[in-house]
Design an enzyme around this catalytic site. Structure first.
Site, PDB file in Angstrom:
ATOM      1  CG  HIS A   1      -2.063   0.971   1.039  1.00  0.00           C
ATOM      2  ND1 HIS A   1      -1.880   2.324   1.150  1.00  0.00           N
ATOM      3  CD2 HIS A   1      -3.371   0.794   0.731  1.00  0.00           C
ATOM      4  CE1 HIS A   1      -3.034   2.948   0.916  1.00  0.00           C
ATOM      5  NE2 HIS A   1      -3.960   2.032   0.663  1.00  0.00           N
TER       6      HIS A   1
ATOM      7  CD  GLU B 164      -5.454   0.881  -3.105  1.00  0.00           C
ATOM      8  OE1 GLU B 164      -6.624   0.631  -2.865  1.00  0.00           O
ATOM      9  OE2 GLU B 164      -4.674   1.348  -2.261  1.00  0.00           O
TER      10      GLU B 164
HETATM   11  P1  PGA Z   1      -9.871   5.538  -0.200  1.00  0.00           P
HETATM   12  O1  PGA Z   1      -8.649   4.565   0.099  1.00  0.00           O
HETATM   13  O2  PGA Z   1     -11.039   4.673  -0.637  1.00  0.00           O
HETATM   14  O3  PGA Z   1     -10.152   6.234   1.092  1.00  0.00           O
HETATM   15  O4  PGA Z   1      -9.476   6.457  -1.289  1.00  0.00           O
HETATM   16  C1  PGA Z   1      -8.438   3.427  -0.672  1.00  0.00           C
HETATM   17  C2  PGA Z   1      -7.191   2.708  -0.213  1.00  0.00           C
HETATM   18  O5  PGA Z   1      -6.206   3.367   0.166  1.00  0.00           O
HETATM   19  O6  PGA Z   1      -7.164   1.465  -0.187  1.00  0.00           O
END
Ligand code: PGA
Length: 217
Positions: free
Chosen positions: A96, A145
């Site tokens: 992440h 992401e």
């Molecule tokens: P968010 O985060 O939906 O708050 O944008 C997603 C993530 O970081 O997995």
């Protein structure tokens, strides 16, 4: 048929009471989706309580961890290792961007985390930030992401997400997820763009909003 994976990444939110209350609320809605897997990733602290609550009530919810130690069992103060996690979770998030940025997780460390997860037979949800992010061998689930979309309310376009899916298809992931400002309003568009599920952060914290995400997926 391949199930869609709808993942709630709670990040560093909720006390154990709030976590249990969330499960209670979400399961008060009709969760008999045959084609969707619900995966909740709470803080490590809440895993034992949620695991027994889910098991006792036979709720259709799987658990995931937000991190895994790069080391095996032993003298690693503060770490939670794969063998310990395997007692409670089926899935683990690795790579992440918040951990890459705030905790300086490098590709080298992430490779070790992937090795540990594989050793303990955990399904890896590996986050990539763009098409250039290195993807270690053995990763089963890739989550795209983009950093600009995380927590900003400005999601990537479903068309671009689909393009990234096509680029990384050479890794043969079982699932390709999208994450970054996912909400009940935009999830249908991502599904139309052939995503195999989503990773929801902020929007997953509220039980009703999360249920709507599930419904609209
Ligand atoms: P968010 O985060 O939906 O708050 O944008 C997603 C993530 O970081 O997995």
């Amino acid at each position: 048929m391949k199930k869609l994976l709808i993942v709630a990444n709670w990040k560093s939110n909720k006390t154990s009471l709030e976590a249990k209350e969330w499960i209670k609320r979400v399961t008060s809605y009709d969760l008999r989706f045959t084609n969707k897997e619900i995966i909740v990733c709470p803080s490590f602290l809440h895993l034992p309580i949620l695991k027994s609550y889910i098991l006792n009530h036979k709720f259709p919810i799987k658990l995931g961890a937000q991190d895994i130690s790069a080391f095996s069992e032993g003298a690693y103060t503060g770490e939670v290792n794969g063998r310990q996690l395997k007692e409670f979770v089926d899935y683990v998030l690795i790579g992440h961007s918040e951990r890459r940025q705030n905790l300086n997780e490098t590709d080298d460390i992430l490779n070790k985390k992937v090795e540990m997860a594989l050793e303990h037979d955990l399904k890896i949800i590996y986050c990539i930030q763009n098409e250039e992010t290195l993807i270690p061998k053995g990763v089963n689930i890739i989550a795209y992401e983009p950093i600009f979309a995380i927590g900003t309310g400005r999601p990537e376009t479903p068309e671009n997400a689909k393009k990234i899916k096509e680029i990384v298809s050479k890794y043969n992931p079982e699932h390709f997820l999208y994450g970054g400002s996912v909400s009940s309003d935009n999830i249908a568009d991502f599904m139309k763009s052939s995503m195999d599920g989503v990773l929801a952060g902020g929007a997953s914290l509220d039980p009703l909003e999360f249920f709507k995400i599930l419904e609209n997926a």
